[in-house]
Design a protein around this motif. Sequence first.
Motif, mmCIF file in Angstrom:
data_model
loop_
_atom_site.group_PDB
_atom_site.id
_atom_site.type_symbol
_atom_site.label_atom_id
_atom_site.label_comp_id
_atom_site.label_asym_id
_atom_site.label_seq_id
_atom_site.Cartn_x
_atom_site.Cartn_y
_atom_site.Cartn_z
ATOM 1 N N THR A 137 25.281 32.815 -7.139
ATOM 2 C CA THR A 137 24.626 33.944 -7.568
ATOM 3 C C THR A 137 23.453 33.850 -8.002
ATOM 4 O O THR A 137 22.571 34.560 -7.692
ATOM 5 N N GLU A 138 22.993 32.881 -8.811
ATOM 6 C CA GLU A 138 21.607 32.570 -9.626
ATOM 7 C C GLU A 138 20.536 32.513 -8.471
ATOM 8 O O GLU A 138 19.528 33.111 -8.480
ATOM 9 N N VAL A 139 20.811 31.341 -7.479
ATOM 10 C CA VAL A 139 19.700 31.293 -6.455
ATOM 11 C C VAL A 139 19.498 32.431 -5.340
ATOM 12 O O VAL A 139 18.375 32.733 -5.187
ATOM 13 N N LEU A 140 20.535 33.067 -5.134
ATOM 14 C CA LEU A 140 20.253 34.083 -4.248
ATOM 15 C C LEU A 140 19.726 35.314 -5.108
ATOM 16 O O LEU A 140 18.790 36.156 -4.335
ATOM 17 N N GLN A 141 19.986 35.481 -6.288
ATOM 18 C CA GLN A 141 19.240 36.586 -7.284
ATOM 19 C C GLN A 141 17.842 36.471 -7.160
ATOM 20 O O GLN A 141 16.974 37.424 -7.105
ATOM 21 N N PHE A 142 17.425 35.187 -7.256
ATOM 22 C CA PHE A 142 15.890 34.968 -7.397
ATOM 23 C C PHE A 142 15.030 34.971 -5.990
ATOM 24 O O PHE A 142 14.045 34.898 -5.938
ATOM 25 N N GLU A 143 16.228 34.370 -5.038
ATOM 26 C CA GLU A 143 15.188 34.073 -3.677
ATOM 27 C C GLU A 143 15.543 34.983 -2.782
ATOM 28 O O GLU A 143 15.072 34.960 -1.567
ATOM 29 N N THR A 144 16.642 36.207 -2.630
ATOM 30 C CA THR A 144 16.806 37.159 -1.671
ATOM 31 C C THR A 144 16.872 38.301 -2.175
ATOM 32 O O THR A 144 16.771 38.726 -3.374
ATOM 33 N N PRO A 145 16.779 39.369 -1.263
ATOM 34 C CA PRO A 145 16.733 40.888 -1.744
ATOM 35 C C PRO A 145 18.359 41.373 -2.314
ATOM 36 O O PRO A 145 18.375 42.423 -2.540
ATOM 37 N N ILE A 146 19.231 40.349 -1.993
ATOM 38 C CA ILE A 146 20.622 40.979 -2.546
ATOM 39 C C ILE A 146 20.782 41.081 -4.383
ATOM 40 O O ILE A 146 20.069 40.430 -4.915
ATOM 41 N N TYR A 147 21.354 42.458 -4.339
ATOM 42 C CA TYR A 147 21.705 42.674 -5.875
ATOM 43 C C TYR A 147 23.018 42.483 -6.064
ATOM 44 O O TYR A 147 23.888 42.435 -5.106
ATOM 45 N N PHE A 148 23.237 41.761 -7.476
ATOM 46 C CA PHE A 148 24.554 41.349 -7.807
ATOM 47 C C PHE A 148 25.321 41.968 -9.055
ATOM 48 O O PHE A 148 24.183 42.415 -9.880
ATOM 49 N N LYS A 149 26.217 42.303 -8.897
ATOM 50 C CA LYS A 149 26.941 42.940 -10.054
ATOM 51 C C LYS A 149 27.778 41.969 -10.649
ATOM 52 O O LYS A 149 28.606 41.427 -10.145
ATOM 53 N N THR B 236 31.667 38.277 -9.861
ATOM 54 C CA THR B 236 30.295 38.553 -9.180
ATOM 55 C C THR B 236 30.415 39.083 -7.837
ATOM 56 O O THR B 236 31.077 38.475 -6.988
ATOM 57 N N SER B 237 29.919 40.303 -7.779
ATOM 58 C CA SER B 237 29.850 40.921 -6.175
ATOM 59 C C SER B 237 28.482 41.328 -5.834
ATOM 60 O O SER B 237 27.776 41.878 -6.632
ATOM 61 N N PRO B 238 28.200 41.275 -4.483
ATOM 62 C CA PRO B 238 26.800 41.362 -3.977
ATOM 63 C C PRO B 238 26.779 43.162 -3.489
ATOM 64 O O PRO B 238 27.675 43.684 -2.894
ATOM 65 N N SER B 239 25.655 43.456 -3.329
ATOM 66 C CA SER B 239 25.012 44.504 -2.609
ATOM 67 C C SER B 239 24.095 44.360 -1.686
ATOM 68 O O SER B 239 22.883 44.114 -2.259
ATOM 69 N N PHE B 240 24.387 44.019 -0.272
ATOM 70 C CA PHE B 240 23.405 43.613 0.356
ATOM 71 C C PHE B 240 22.930 44.816 1.204
ATOM 72 O O PHE B 240 23.580 45.419 2.125
ATOM 73 N N ARG B 241 21.693 45.277 1.132
ATOM 74 C CA ARG B 241 21.263 46.303 2.046
ATOM 75 C C ARG B 241 21.759 47.764 1.646
ATOM 76 O O ARG B 241 21.947 48.413 2.624
ATOM 77 N N GLY B 242 22.250 47.812 0.515
ATOM 78 C CA GLY B 242 22.828 49.108 0.161
ATOM 79 C C GLY B 242 24.343 49.146 0.457
ATOM 80 O O GLY B 242 25.036 50.218 0.452
ATOM 81 N N THR B 243 24.887 48.154 0.973
ATOM 82 C CA THR B 243 26.369 47.927 1.343
ATOM 83 C C THR B 243 27.194 47.507 0.138
ATOM 84 O O THR B 243 26.970 47.195 -0.824
ATOM 85 N N THR B 244 28.672 47.540 0.538
ATOM 86 C CA THR B 244 29.691 47.285 -0.457
ATOM 87 C C THR B 244 29.678 45.552 -0.287
ATOM 88 O O THR B 244 29.251 44.790 0.557
ATOM 89 N N ALA B 245 30.394 45.048 -1.560
ATOM 90 C CA ALA B 245 30.648 43.757 -1.438
ATOM 91 C C ALA B 245 31.507 43.079 -0.270
ATOM 92 O O ALA B 245 31.011 42.139 0.254
#
Length: 608
Positions: free
Chosen positions: A60-72, A80-89
């Motif tokens: 979670t942490e590395v992708l949170q700071f290095e990519t455009p992915i949003y994490f809940k 922890t689940s991602p939202s990548f380009r406005g999509t679901t986990a």
Amino acid sequence: MRYYISYILLLFTFLGHSQENQTVLDTIFLKSEKLKDKSVGQPIILLNKAVLSNYRPQLTEVLQFETPIYFKENGFGMVTSPSFRGTTAQQTAVVWNGININSTFLGQTDFSQVNTQNLSEILVRPGGGSTQFGTGAIGGVVYLNNNLSVDQENSHDIRTSYGSFNTKNISTNHSISGEKTNLQIGVSYLDSDNDYKYLKTNNHNENGQFYNLNASVNGMYQLDTKNTFKVYSNWFFSDRHFSIVESSQTRNKYTDDNLRLLGEYQHKSGKNQSTAKLALINEKYRFYPEIDSREGSTNGVGWTYIANYNYQMQFKRLLLNFGGEYNLTTANGSNYDNIKRNNGSANAFMKHKLTKNFIYQATLRGELNEGYKSPILFSLGTSWQPIPEYALKTSISKNYRTPTFNDLYWPGIENPDLKAESSMQYELSNEFTFDNLKFGLTAYYNDIKDLIRWLPYSGDLWRPVNTNSVRSYGLESNVNYGFHLNKHHLHINALYSYTVSKNNETDYQLIYVPYHKATLGFSYKIDRFSARLNTIYTGTVFTHSDNNPNEILDDFFLTNLSANYAFGNKEHWIIGAGVNNLFNNDYKTMAYKPMPCRNYHINLTLKL
């Protein structure tokens, strides 16, 4: 078990040092190079071992700071689940050494349960990827790679750290190369009381403690210049309590026990090569509604069996690949009665260098999916580079996602009539390169049909249904700049994403999709000293589907600062310290789930 981890680590260290140095042969191609070969038209974010070492060992942490992915995040170390380009986990595919490892039950990956310390690299490719990895790859793909090579020096490292909330981490990694072999061994242990204070209140994070253990053994044997065997394995165990908001709530916990095994054989004949893979994935969980009692607990056991074959032909300007895969998934447990799903697929890939500065690729994939009629999937990507400093890339793809076992079979709310989601995605990228400066700008549009959502059904029960269509579009930009002056080295990387993801019927933004996210990172090095500053900005997100302005999560900044100093003969020792949430901001990425206040850590690394 947790109290014997240090002895296990020492055992692996002893085994690693007992090997002797040997000569090496030609390097086997890295997975990152293979991915670039099949990603014409789509940008790729590469996070190597050096980048991963700057963060705590949770994906979670590395992708949170290095990519455009949003994490809940339901709190540090929690689900922890991602939202990548406005999509679901469920629309983000996670791929381990070429195999899709999204959960048998949920159809997604819990990113807090992926340990990064035993990986060689992570690659992130925004946009559709269903033609390569099938169901789920709509928003993007995250690749977890272990790179094996016979052309490396032996390496051994041990890393320990201690931080706030009694957080302890110890890991060890070893790579031993021979003339025809490479063996990699890695173990990592993470443990935390996780009892951080909630800002602006007198409360703290209750029942949030957790620990996990990750172990991997990977190896290769190069029989001769034509034949190579590889084996990958990973085992992960986690025991975590679920944080509660009020002391009166029942304390519960959840355990995960996951095993992944993969065997690969590659044969080269001139410029052609064939690759066969066999994989086994075992996923086990148990939920304890009361932490002190096994009574009333529920469990699930999932097995996935994968057979994959690809044949690649290389010509002067043309690359062709034909492949197929068979996948059998089973599930048993408290809520699953010997459920099975068979899936077979065939794919064809072509990459053609039409002119010196124009390349295009095309992929077709067909599937036979038990219970579902899958559409013919396709992707087309182009790259045009009229001058060395500029490249224009385009991509179009059709992607899909089948319902998960939980969607179809959860007792009392099951919905066997669900249809598979489908999407059409369009993408245009501009890339500029000037000496030490790189800049990229990408625009995309994604049209998703038959989106599966869990909606109120009866009383407190929610049920999955195909609701409506969603349009998701936005911009992503990134800047990388590095320079050095004498002994001073400075690197700057920045990223910004603008995301719109709206329900076509209501025109409301989907929940937990921020319009704006930005990251900024500075790294500085002089001689044996290095320092790193990372900041992210996350915009406001809606938590209710009607976009109620009174039910939102406020925007926030989050800044981390760390420094390291190398000492000893050949700089084998590295000591470091860091501060997370430097400005002690009160923030949430999930409703009612505060994240940690300012916290500290120290670390010590030995490299041999």
